[in-house]
Design a protein around this motif. Structure first.
Motif, PDB file in Angstrom:
ATOM      1  N   ASN A  28       0.884  -1.510   0.029  1.00  0.00           N
ATOM      2  CA  ASN A  28       0.016   0.293  -0.140  1.00  0.00           C
ATOM      3  C   ASN A  28       1.375   0.697   0.053  1.00  0.00           C
ATOM      4  O   ASN A  28       0.930   2.456   1.181  1.00  0.00           O
ATOM      5  CB  ASN A  28      -0.634  -0.455   1.198  1.00  0.00           C
ATOM      6  CG  ASN A  28      -2.093   0.605   1.386  1.00  0.00           C
ATOM      7  OD1 ASN A  28      -2.179   2.066   1.954  1.00  0.00           O
ATOM      8  ND2 ASN A  28      -2.740   0.885   0.097  1.00  0.00           N
ATOM      9  N   ALA A  32      -5.006   4.732  -0.633  1.00  0.00           N
ATOM     10  CA  ALA A  32      -6.060   4.166  -1.788  1.00  0.00           C
ATOM     11  C   ALA A  32      -5.500   3.362  -2.848  1.00  0.00           C
ATOM     12  O   ALA A  32      -6.146   3.378  -4.150  1.00  0.00           O
ATOM     13  CB  ALA A  32      -7.368   5.945  -2.343  1.00  0.00           C
ATOM     14  N   VAL A  33      -4.508   2.717  -3.019  1.00  0.00           N
ATOM     15  CA  VAL A  33      -3.098   2.602  -4.062  1.00  0.00           C
ATOM     16  C   VAL A  33      -3.144   1.335  -3.225  1.00  0.00           C
ATOM     17  O   VAL A  33      -2.337   1.434  -2.837  1.00  0.00           O
ATOM     18  CB  VAL A  33      -2.494   3.026  -4.616  1.00  0.00           C
ATOM     19  CG1 VAL A  33      -1.728   1.973  -5.186  1.00  0.00           C
ATOM     20  CG2 VAL A  33      -3.243   4.855  -5.241  1.00  0.00           C
ATOM     21  N   ASP A  34      -3.396   0.264  -4.114  1.00  0.00           N
ATOM     22  CA  ASP A  34      -2.650  -1.329  -3.504  1.00  0.00           C
ATOM     23  C   ASP A  34      -1.688  -2.293  -5.130  1.00  0.00           C
ATOM     24  O   ASP A  34      -2.313  -2.258  -5.875  1.00  0.00           O
ATOM     25  CB  ASP A  34      -4.536  -2.561  -3.040  1.00  0.00           C
ATOM     26  CG  ASP A  34      -5.057  -2.241  -2.392  1.00  0.00           C
ATOM     27  OD1 ASP A  34      -5.040  -1.597  -1.080  1.00  0.00           O
ATOM     28  OD2 ASP A  34      -6.230  -2.434  -2.051  1.00  0.00           O
ATOM     29  N   SER A  53      -6.898   0.901  -7.959  1.00  0.00           N
ATOM     30  CA  SER A  53      -7.126   1.313  -6.750  1.00  0.00           C
ATOM     31  C   SER A  53      -8.722   2.477  -7.899  1.00  0.00           C
ATOM     32  O   SER A  53      -9.128   2.380  -8.456  1.00  0.00           O
ATOM     33  CB  SER A  53      -6.101   3.101  -7.104  1.00  0.00           C
ATOM     34  OG  SER A  53      -6.597   4.610  -6.628  1.00  0.00           O
ATOM     35  N   ASP A  55      -9.329   5.538  -6.791  1.00  0.00           N
ATOM     36  CA  ASP A  55      -9.246   6.946  -7.484  1.00  0.00           C
ATOM     37  C   ASP A  55      -8.013   7.462  -8.112  1.00  0.00           C
ATOM     38  O   ASP A  55      -6.931   6.650  -7.421  1.00  0.00           O
ATOM     39  CB  ASP A  55      -9.144   7.804  -6.061  1.00  0.00           C
ATOM     40  CG  ASP A  55      -8.523   9.212  -5.544  1.00  0.00           C
ATOM     41  OD1 ASP A  55      -9.022   9.977  -7.194  1.00  0.00           O
ATOM     42  OD2 ASP A  55      -8.690   9.899  -4.491  1.00  0.00           O
ATOM     43  N   GLN A  58      -4.718   9.129  -7.338  1.00  0.00           N
ATOM     44  CA  GLN A  58      -4.131   8.853  -6.314  1.00  0.00           C
ATOM     45  C   GLN A  58      -2.967   7.761  -6.875  1.00  0.00           C
ATOM     46  O   GLN A  58      -1.948   7.422  -6.603  1.00  0.00           O
ATOM     47  CB  GLN A  58      -4.902   7.714  -4.982  1.00  0.00           C
ATOM     48  CG  GLN A  58      -5.796   8.265  -4.403  1.00  0.00           C
ATOM     49  CD  GLN A  58      -4.613   8.928  -3.152  1.00  0.00           C
ATOM     50  OE1 GLN A  58      -4.794  10.647  -4.033  1.00  0.00           O
ATOM     51  NE2 GLN A  58      -3.827   8.546  -2.149  1.00  0.00           N
ATOM     52  N   VAL A  59      -3.615   7.164  -7.907  1.00  0.00           N
ATOM     53  CA  VAL A  59      -2.390   7.217  -8.976  1.00  0.00           C
ATOM     54  C   VAL A  59      -1.668   7.677  -9.885  1.00  0.00           C
ATOM     55  O   VAL A  59      -0.579   6.847  -9.449  1.00  0.00           O
ATOM     56  CB  VAL A  59      -3.609   6.308  -9.768  1.00  0.00           C
ATOM     57  CG1 VAL A  59      -2.308   5.383 -10.961  1.00  0.00           C
ATOM     58  CG2 VAL A  59      -4.319   4.801  -9.400  1.00  0.00           C
TER      59      VAL A  59
END
Length: 108
Positions: A28, A32-34, A53, A55, A58-59
């Motif tokens: 992480n 909000a990014v896995d 993600s 969002d 966030q990417v």
């Protein structure tokens, strides 16, 4: 959750250092990014990173702040993709998984 493929070109002189840095990213790296996994690619691109993600901002933050400025990365190209089998699909009668399921028939 939306999936993204981040394609990378690497400097051959710093290949091992860059691969080590990429493989040490946390699962992480940004809120909000896995990070799903990294992979070697043969051809025009050298490496890829699959991320999830909801969002896109966030990417963008992940790519700009965590990836693009890493030593040895010469080019980055981010591709939004469709889910590739991680989530069930819904048909009229039941939910099926992509893997090991019957084909979904479209109505004419």
């Amino acid at each position: 959750m939306r999936e993204y493929l981040v394609l990378l070109k690497l400097n051959p002189g710093k290949l091992m250092e860059t691969l080590g840095s990429l493989r040490q990213l946390s699962s992480n790296p940004v809120d909000a990014v896995d990070l799903c996994y990294t992979m070697n690619i043969f051809g025009v691109w050298d490496m890829g990173i699959w991320i999830n993600s909801e969002d896109s901002a966030q990417v963008l933050e992940f790519v700009q702040e965590k990836v693009k400025n890493m030593t040895g990365i010469t080019e980055v190209y981010t591709v939004p993709t469709f889910p590739h089998g991680n989530e069930p699909i819904k048909t009229e009668d039941k939910t099926k998984n992509f893997k090991g399921s019957e084909p979904v028939k479209a109505k004419a």
